[in-house]
Design a protein around this motif. Structure first.
Motif, short mmCIF file in Angstrom:
data_model
loop_
_atom_site.label_atom_id
_atom_site.label_comp_id
_atom_site.label_asym_id
_atom_site.label_seq_id
_atom_site.Cartn_x
_atom_site.Cartn_y
_atom_site.Cartn_z
N THR A 18 -103.14 23.63 75.76
CA THR A 18 -101.74 24.40 76.23
C THR A 18 -100.58 23.27 75.98
N ARG A 19 -100.95 21.94 76.31
CA ARG A 19 -99.87 21.13 76.35
C ARG A 19 -99.58 20.71 74.74
N MET A 20 -100.41 20.56 73.93
CA MET A 20 -100.62 20.44 72.55
C MET A 20 -99.86 21.61 71.79
N HIS A 21 -100.10 22.73 72.31
CA HIS A 21 -99.54 24.04 71.63
C HIS A 21 -98.04 24.04 72.17
N GLN A 22 -97.65 23.73 73.46
CA GLN A 22 -96.24 23.77 73.67
C GLN A 22 -95.41 22.59 72.76
N ASP A 23 -96.18 21.51 72.53
CA ASP A 23 -95.25 20.62 71.57
C ASP A 23 -95.44 21.10 70.49
N LEU A 24 -96.40 21.53 69.81
CA LEU A 24 -96.29 22.40 68.29
C LEU A 24 -95.30 23.07 68.15
N ALA A 25 -95.05 24.28 69.53
CA ALA A 25 -94.17 25.45 69.33
C ALA A 25 -92.71 24.68 69.27
N ASP A 26 -92.42 23.68 70.20
CA ASP A 26 -91.11 23.06 70.04
C ASP A 26 -90.88 22.62 68.63
N THR A 27 -91.87 22.09 67.96
CA THR A 27 -91.58 21.44 66.70
C THR A 27 -91.36 22.31 65.75
N CYS A 28 -92.33 23.64 65.86
CA CYS A 28 -92.10 24.66 64.77
C CYS A 28 -90.82 25.50 64.99
N ALA A 29 -90.47 25.67 66.26
CA ALA A 29 -89.35 26.33 66.29
C ALA A 29 -87.96 25.34 65.91
N SER A 30 -88.01 24.03 66.20
CA SER A 30 -86.90 23.14 65.49
C SER A 30 -86.90 23.30 64.04
N ASN A 31 -88.40 23.27 63.36
CA ASN A 31 -88.31 23.26 61.88
C ASN A 31 -87.62 24.59 61.49
N GLU A 32 -88.01 25.83 62.31
CA GLU A 32 -87.55 27.01 61.78
C GLU A 32 -85.97 27.19 61.91
N TYR A 33 -85.35 26.62 62.94
CA TYR A 33 -83.74 26.63 63.09
C TYR A 33 -83.17 25.81 61.80
N THR A 34 -84.17 24.57 61.45
CA THR A 34 -83.32 23.84 60.64
C THR A 34 -83.45 24.58 59.10
N LEU A 35 -84.73 25.17 58.90
CA LEU A 35 -84.59 25.73 57.66
C LEU A 35 -83.71 26.92 57.53
N ARG A 36 -83.42 27.52 58.57
CA ARG A 36 -82.62 28.76 58.52
C ARG A 36 -81.07 28.23 58.15
N TYR A 37 -80.66 27.12 58.83
CA TYR A 37 -79.68 26.60 58.73
C TYR A 37 -79.33 26.15 57.32
N LEU A 38 -80.50 25.42 56.58
CA LEU A 38 -80.30 24.94 55.44
C LEU A 38 -80.17 26.00 54.38
N CYS A 39 -80.82 27.18 54.56
CA CYS A 39 -80.92 28.35 53.75
C CYS A 39 -79.51 29.09 53.75
N THR A 40 -78.83 29.17 55.03
CA THR A 40 -77.62 29.77 55.16
C THR A 40 -76.59 28.81 54.54
N ALA A 41 -76.83 27.63 54.71
CA ALA A 41 -75.89 26.63 54.40
C ALA A 41 -75.77 26.96 52.66
N GLY A 42 -77.28 26.99 52.04
CA GLY A 42 -77.34 26.79 50.67
C GLY A 42 -76.99 28.09 50.20
N SER A 43 -77.12 29.31 50.66
CA SER A 43 -76.58 30.59 50.30
C SER A 43 -75.01 30.49 50.17
N GLY A 44 -74.37 29.97 51.17
CA GLY A 44 -73.18 29.96 51.37
C GLY A 44 -72.55 29.02 50.25
N MET A 45 -73.36 27.88 49.92
CA MET A 45 -72.62 27.14 48.70
C MET A 45 -72.82 27.87 47.25
N ALA A 46 -73.96 28.60 47.28
CA ALA A 46 -74.25 29.20 46.06
C ALA A 46 -73.01 30.36 45.84
N ALA A 47 -72.89 31.04 46.92
CA ALA A 47 -71.75 32.18 46.71
C ALA A 47 -70.31 31.43 46.40
#
Length: 908
Positions: free
Chosen positions: A868-897
């Motif tokens: 459970t502890r390992m799962h929580q650590d991985l969940a936090d890391t995955c959530a952080s990576n997901e938000y980072t990718l969303r931001y990069l994708c949003t920023a990238g689409s904005g730059m392309a437009a």
């Protein structure tokens, strides 16, 4: 049932010497035990041995891992530090005021009464009487207070209460040359004496003596001059020249000198070195200077000298300590850490750290004087610990005490370093409760408040109060965490609050005595409460129906607990009985009579033995095991009892302490200690504790001046106020008078003699690994029960071989293997590999695990906690990576437009 003592937490420093071994291990006395703190990893462990009285003096060998500990009843112990094993014991005939190992580690000098005893340090071999008394040095007119060794382990200088210090040679020399040199001039007793060394030649050239009145005398050595009147003197030892005795003695000394000069001439060509060292105490010494520390109204309470750095640290009774560069007496630091007396001040071996302790405050500091920063700042609960609480994942342990503080420590077997400390309460903390999310802690206090603590931001985010001031002594919350309930001491009511809003929802009344027990059922919203009105009541809090059921007892009910499955209720009464109720049918299932089991020792004021005493024979705290088959019970006794619930039999008794300085430890009344004025232990005819703060100030001055009370030097009564078993079932904590005792079944290496033969060896494991037979290696390591070998064999298995190897593991080794998996998941990075092991073990032994879940429950819970502890650590890391990718994708689409718009608007 294999719980054993693991650690002692929350016990403050109460006096005695503190030393540092190998520049990393801080060794301190904690009551009648010894605590070892690793200053690099910030972990504390308590040695398993106990003395029958508080430890007051410690000495560490400079070149071997030996610790020499002396208690207040002048019994000494030789301990091997790495293995925490007690090697030898020694009983001395006089009170000990100081003990020091010689620089070569072969001898130890003990200041016992008016004598200095030189003992040869024993080794590891078993002997009938391991300590050998080499020499007893006499000549002091008062008790010896301090001593020090010369660098060559030949000389000892000792300070005494007769206002003087004496220099002795431990070798036996003939005639007047064996008489000590006397350093005089002080007006109060000597509290420190040290040898100073010339940095160029490496020889002793100074002796520093420090008196309690704050004056330092520096004596300089001018060399040995052979005189014709070396043997002359006053008294019987003086002999006239020409007598046969004097001529023979002079001839022996000259012959000895010639031999020594001849040997040293071969070594270094300097024949005068031996003469100066051998007869250092008969040389010419002179007083070079007198220096005062200039602390008005304060006296020197502790001091230490570092010979390599030529530095001196001095602690005073006003809480000030000073650091001085010798021999010029230059003050480097003069700081105050408190207003109370500094009872210990020591250098480490390198001289860059200072250990400072105050027994009155229970505080211990390790200070780096060069960078002026703290390496360690430790202070336990100053008063008794009242309550304990484990977090649901067993990773946190909270303690609340009479000093108004709440401390949170990490780990199922904490190492005595608090993650956080909350001090907002203004009165004693009486109850604690963890919420189900592990991030919130509740505390109840006699100050009339219940506080909620955020363990992520470390703050008090909510305070629950009542219309009029009340004293809360019990606390609980439902499984959802929406309802908070607290019982009172004075109004006999139960207050109910909403966790979300903090509003008072209801006041449950009906009890006619203090409500000392509260607990919600683990399966429904029924609240159980126990009171001194001889009843246990069940309340339906959500439906507001009031009392649902009342269980009547014949005596006052002290506490109540639910079994983890909610199908049983246990309550303890004042007559020493434990009642087990069925909360659904409302019937009494069975009763355990524990009066004989909980009966502890007699008090100092009792006129009868413990067996004939009627006080304290009841349980004040109960706790079910994780599976509900056992129950722990404790009270005003030195024992903690473990019962089998189904069979109603006592399985084991844990004795919390052997410290006879506490009341309630001794069982029998010794008529030799009885006088007309009462017990001899309670007659305080010695005021030395006010002067030195070492021997009698172990537990402070509590209870000294109570009107109408017998003057018993403030001796606390041993009791257990709270018991909690970790949700994993691997350990339990007991809040006792001496601190929080941790008992655990982890790190226990227990062998099955029927499963061992001559071929089961570590070499056989290595041979099997070399041959590639991983199955054989794993089975051999499990039979050895060696943790490192088991983990090494687990990692030697290829991932493709796990499905074929898992069914071949015998079931009797399964628990040990699951424990190794749980430990590896906490530290190793190979998550997929370990999960593959767990999956295949469950597939191969699922049916056996289900049938024997009761025995495997602690190991399975530990494994679940790690996953459970390992799962929580991985969940936090995955959530952080997901938000980072969303931001990069949003920023990238904005730059392309933006680039597309810019391109379309550009002129053709």
């Amino acid at each position: 049932m294999n719980y054993r003592f693991q650690n002692l937490l929350g016990a403050p420093y109460r006096g005695g010497e503190a030393v540092i071994h190998n520049n990393t291990l801080l060794i301190t006395p904690i009551s009648n035990r010894v605590s070892v703190t690793n200053l690099l990893s910030s972990q504390t462990r308590t040695l398993p041995f106990q003395s029958s009285s508080p430890i007051v003096h410690l000495a560490v060998s400079p070149n071997s891992p030996f610790l020499f500990a002396v208690d207040s009843n002048h019994r000494s112990f030789l301990i091997h530090i790495p293995s925490s094993s007690l090697l030898h014991r020694l009983s001395l005939t006089h009170p000990v005021s100081s003990a020091r190992f010689s620089p070569d580690g072969k001898l130890i000098a003990v200041a016992a009464g008016k004598f200095i005893q030189i003992w040869r340090v024993p080794g590891f071999k078993r002997e009938f009487f391991a300590f050998e008394l080499v020499r007893t040095i006499a000549g002091f007119a008062g008790d010896v207070t301090v001593l020090d060794w010369s660098p060559d382990s030949v000389y000892v200088v000792g300070g005494s209460k007769d206002l003087s210090a004496r220099l002795f040679c431990i070798k036996r020399l003939k005639g007047r040359l064996n008489q000590p040199y006397l350093f005089v001039g002080h007006r109060e007793r000597v509290v420190g004496c040290f040898f100073g060394v010339d940095k160029r030649s490496g020889r002793v050239n100074r002796v520093y003596t420090i008196a309690r009145d704050g004056y330092l005398f520096s004596f300089g050595y001018k060399g040995y001059e052979k005189r014709d009147d070396d043997g002359e003197g006053d008294g019987e030892d003086a002999m006239e020249p020409g007598t046969p005795e004097r001529d023979d003695e002079k001839g022996d000394v000259d012959q000895n000198l010639r031999k020594r000069k001849h040997v040293d001439a071969k070594d270094d060509g300097d024949s005068n070195a031996v003469e100066e060292e051998e007869y250092l105490h008969k040389g010419n010494w002179e007083l070079l200077r007198k220096d005062g520390f200039m602390q008005s109204g304060a006296r020197v309470s502790s001091c230490d000298y570092h010979r390599v750095l030529d530095m001196l640290v001095v602690g005073f009774t006003n809480g000030v300590f000073g650091l001085y560069q010798m021999p010029d007496f230059v003050c480097i630091h003069l700081l105050s850490i408190s207003k109370e007396k500094i009872t210990t001040a020591r250098f480490n071996e390198l001289g860059n750290w200072l250990v400072l302790g105050s027994a009155k405050l229970g505080q211990l500091l390790v200070w780096e004087w060069k960078s002026e920063s703290y390496i360690l700042k430790q202070q336990g609960h100053y008063f008794d610990v009242n309550s304990l609480a484990y977090s649901p994942d067993s990773q946190l342990l909270a303690t609340g005490a009479d000093d108004n503080k709440v401390k949170v420590k990490s780990g199922p077997c904490p190492r005595d370093f608090a993650l956080s400390r909350f001090s907002e309460h203004t009165n004693a903390v009486t109850a604690l409760h963890f919420m189900t999310n592990n991030n919130c802690l509740l505390s109840a206090s006699l100050d009339g408040t219940v506080r909620a603590w955020d363990l992520l931001r470390y703050r008090n985010f909510r305070t629950f109060t009542t219309p009029s001031s009340r004293q809360f002594v019990s606390l609980t919350a439902d499984q959802s965490g929406e309802i908070i309930c607290a019982g009172t001491l004075d109004s006999f009511e139960i207050f109910v609050w909403s966790m979300k809003t903090g509003r008072l929802l209801d006041i449950l009344s009906g009890h006619e005595g203090p409500v000392h027990g509260l607990m919600f059922s683990p399966t429904n919203a029924i609240l159980a409460s126990s009171s001194w009105d001889k009843s246990v009541r069940l309340w339906d809090v959500f439906e507001a129906k009031g009392t649902v059921e009342t269980f009547t007892h014949t005596h006052d009910v002290l506490t109540v607990v639910y079994r983890p499955d909610g199908k049983q209720l246990a309550s303890s009464t004042l007559d020493g009985l434990i009642h087990f109720w069925d909360p659904i049918d409302g019937v009494l299932m069975y009763t355990i009579e524990g009066r004989r089991d909980i009966a502890g020792g007699r008090l100092a004021t009792d006129r009868r033995s413990a067996a004939n005493s009627s006080s304290g024979k009841c349980f004040t705290t109960l706790c079910y095991s994780a599976d509900g088959s056992y129950i722990l019970a404790g009270g005003s006794s030195k024992y903690i009892c473990l019962y089998d619930v189904a069979e109603q039999v006592l399985l084991r008794r844990f004795q919390t302490t052997l410290n006879t300085s506490l009341d309630g430890v001794l069982d029998f009344l010794n008529s030799k200690n009885m006088t007309d004025a009462g017990p001899l232990d309670l007659i305080d005819d010695d005021d030395s504790d006010k002067e030195e703060g070492i021997t009698h100030q172990v537990y402070g001055d509590l209870g000294q001046n109570l009107p109408g009370a017998l003057q018993n030097r403030g001796r606390p009564i041993i009791r257990t106020k709270s018991l909690k078993i970790a949700p994993t079932g691997r350990s339990f904590a007991a809040a006792t008078t001496e601190g929080v005792l941790i008992y655990s079944i982890d790190d226990s290496f227990i062998f099955d003699p029927t499963d061992l033969d001559i071929d089961v060896t570590p070499e056989a494991v290595d041979a099997a690994l070399t041959e590639g037979d991983t199955r054989k290696a794993l089975i051999l390591s499990l039979r050895l029960n060696d943790d490192s070998s088991i983990k090494r064999c687990v990692f030697s298995v290829k991932p493709s071989d796990i499905p074929s190897l898992a069914p071949l593991i015998p079931f009797k080794y399964l628990q040990r293997l699951i424990e190794a998996f749980a430990d590896l998941l906490e530290s190793c990075p190979h998550l997929e590999f370990m999960l593959r092991w767990c999956q295949e073990i469950c597939k191969a032994h699922g049916h056996s695990i289900q049938q024997n879940s009761r025995n495997l429950l602690p190991a399975l819970k530990s494994l679940q906690k790690s996953i459970t502890r390992m799962h929580q650590d991985l969940a936090d890391t995955c959530a952080s990576n997901e938000y980072t990718l969303r931001y990069l994708c949003t920023a990238g689409s904005g730059m392309a437009a933006k680039q597309a718009v810019t391109t379309s608007e550009a002129p053709l």
